[in-house]
Design an enzyme around this catalytic site. Structure first.
Site, PDB file in Angstrom:
ATOM      1  N   GLU A   1       9.451   1.183  -8.980  1.00 25.32           N
ATOM      2  CA  GLU A   1      10.484   1.701  -9.859  1.00 25.32           C
ATOM      3  C   GLU A   1       9.928   2.737 -10.832  1.00 25.32           C
ATOM      4  O   GLU A   1      10.582   3.734 -11.149  1.00 25.32           O
ATOM      5  CB  GLU A   1      11.137   0.556 -10.654  1.00 25.32           C
ATOM      6  CG  GLU A   1      11.802  -0.507  -9.784  1.00 25.32           C
ATOM      7  CD  GLU A   1      10.902  -1.672  -9.487  1.00 25.32           C
ATOM      8  OE1 GLU A   1      11.372  -2.814  -9.512  1.00 25.32           O
ATOM      9  OE2 GLU A   1       9.691  -1.452  -9.214  1.00 25.32           O
TER      10      GLU A   1
ATOM     11  N   CYS B   1       9.585  -3.884 -15.281  1.00 26.39           N
ATOM     12  CA  CYS B   1      10.354  -2.769 -14.729  1.00 26.39           C
ATOM     13  C   CYS B   1      11.782  -2.759 -15.265  1.00 26.39           C
ATOM     14  O   CYS B   1      12.397  -1.692 -15.383  1.00 26.39           O
ATOM     15  CB  CYS B   1      10.360  -2.839 -13.206  1.00 26.39           C
ATOM     16  SG  CYS B   1       8.753  -2.460 -12.470  1.00 26.39           S
TER      17      CYS B   1
ATOM     18  N   TRP C   1      -7.891  -4.049  30.570  1.00 25.01           N
ATOM     19  CA  TRP C   1      -6.909  -4.266  29.507  1.00 25.01           C
ATOM     20  C   TRP C   1      -5.638  -4.773  30.128  1.00 25.01           C
ATOM     21  O   TRP C   1      -5.161  -4.203  31.110  1.00 25.01           O
ATOM     22  CB  TRP C   1      -6.647  -2.966  28.734  1.00 25.01           C
ATOM     23  CG  TRP C   1      -7.824  -2.462  27.978  1.00 25.01           C
ATOM     24  CD1 TRP C   1      -8.659  -1.464  28.329  1.00 25.01           C
ATOM     25  CD2 TRP C   1      -8.285  -2.937  26.705  1.00 25.01           C
ATOM     26  NE1 TRP C   1      -9.616  -1.265  27.372  1.00 25.01           N
ATOM     27  CE2 TRP C   1      -9.398  -2.167  26.358  1.00 25.01           C
ATOM     28  CE3 TRP C   1      -7.869  -3.939  25.845  1.00 25.01           C
ATOM     29  CZ2 TRP C   1     -10.105  -2.380  25.178  1.00 25.01           C
ATOM     30  CZ3 TRP C   1      -8.561  -4.134  24.674  1.00 25.01           C
ATOM     31  CH2 TRP C   1      -9.662  -3.358  24.351  1.00 25.01           C
TER      32      TRP C   1
END
Length: 371
Positions: free
Chosen positions: A54, A86, A172
């Site tokens: 913020e 905030c 893989w």
């Protein structure tokens, strides 16, 4: 909810993701300030001790913040921590309306930030893209509520459910695009966990290697109750800004641990149990090290044990269009459930194609299981 409201909150979520893996013990948060339908300021929380999302948005907007709308993924804080509240900054800037993704699970804030804004005359609209906002802070929520890290179990398997051949070959199974996605995930978590068998079989680096060369390494965590891994294994000795943590049994003498300390490993010692190590005790210690999000990559044995200990929160399985057959290794080792009704179930399922693979992910539905 209007399409425009969703779009601005979605932008705040995108911003919040920039802080993933970097904000612990704080949650990742994104914020967007809007005036007359246009963004005038935005920001995200980059790290603990740094300004909140913020504040960055307010700084960018300057005087234009007066009368503007704020879209923020998490309820603004209202207490003094390492930074100021905030809510006070938003009220002083004259923000007129605040849209909030989800309430803060921290008892210091929960509901209080919203109430503080409303008492000051700010219009507050809650629960905008709540599920997406809650998913962002899931590790923070679990650490606050249970004192445990949020664990993501990631695996790659073939169509017939195998993670390696009978000889142990797994490179893989998944495609290159899936492996790149995993490196992106490594860049967004606090730590990555493997077992001793994975270290001995693959000697992995467990680093983040993105195509653009960016990113940072997560903390490497090895579960090795019997000290089967060599202190000279790559993950202990390679240059990296991230540390390596060895989790082992509490009955080891200091003399046998010293070689691991020499190469810079931090050591956590926990008691043994019937499933190897006391995984819950280890997870509590990892949270104390500000490791709130953990990627579990390390094998079927550790994966099965973590599920049995009810410590896995999310599952990501890459399914490749291949079949191994025979006695290839299964996704989970150890004793499985004996009844389908006791199977681990996933909720909030998502599926998408990653090149040739299909990624299936969801959250584990935690249920009470009798001992």
């Amino acid at each position: 909810m209007s399409i425009q409201t969703e779009q601005f909150m979605q932008r705040a979520i995108v911003l919040a993701r920039k802080g993933l893996g970097r904000t612990a013990p704080n949650p990742p948060v994104g914020a967007v300030l809007v005036r007359d339908g246009k963004i005038i300021g935005e920001g995200f929380h980059p790290a603990a001790g740094q300004p909140h999302a913020e504040v960055f948005a307010l700084r960018e907007a300057g005087e234009l913040a007066l009368g503007a709308d704020l879209y923020v993924t998490l309820e603004p804080c209202c207490h003094h921590g390492r930074t100021g509240p905030c809510t006070e900054a938003l009220i002083n800037a004259g923000v007129s309306r605040v849209y909030i993704g989800t309430q803060d699970p921290n008892p210091l804030v929960a509901g209080k930030g919203t109430e503080s804004l409303r008492q000051a005359g700010v219009d507050v609209i809650c629960e905008v893209l709540t599920m997406e906002s809650q998913r962002l802070i899931a590790p923070f929520t679990k650490s606050i509520s249970k004192g445990l890290p949020y664990v993501i179990f990631k695996a790659a398997m073939t169509l017939d459910g195998k993670t390696a051949t009978s000889a142990g070959d797994s490179k893989w199974i998944s495609c290159a695009a899936s492996r790149e996605l995993v490196h992106q995930l490594r860049n967004q978590v606090d730590g990555i966990v493997v077992g001793s068998r994975t270290v001995k079989a693959d000697d992995p680096r467990l680093t983040t290697r993105l195509a653009d060369g960016d990113g940072r390494d997560p903390v490497r965590i090895v579960f090795d109750g019997s000290l089967k891994t060599s202190p000279q294994a790559t993950l202990y000795t390679q240059p990296s800004e991230a540390k390596t943590v060895l989790v082992t049994a509490s009955d080891h003498a200091e003399a046998v641990l010293q070689p691991y300390r020499v190469v810079g490993a931090d050591i956590i010692q926990v008691s043994r149990n019937d499933d190897g190590l006391d995984l819950s005790a280890a997870m509590i210690e990892l949270v104390k090290m500000n490791l709130h999000s953990i990627l579990l990559e390390g094998g079927s044995v550790l994966g099965g044990a973590m599920l049995r200990a009810d410590l896995v929160d999310q599952v990501m399985v890459f399914v490749a269009p291949k079949m191994i057959g025979g006695k290839g290794r299964d996704l989970l080792a150890g004793d499985g459930v004996t009844s389908i009704s006791d199977a681990w179930s996933l909720i909030n399922l998502r599926a998408r194609q990653i090149d040739t693979d299909i990624l299936i992910e969801g959250e584990v539905q935690h249920v009470h299981r009798p001992d």
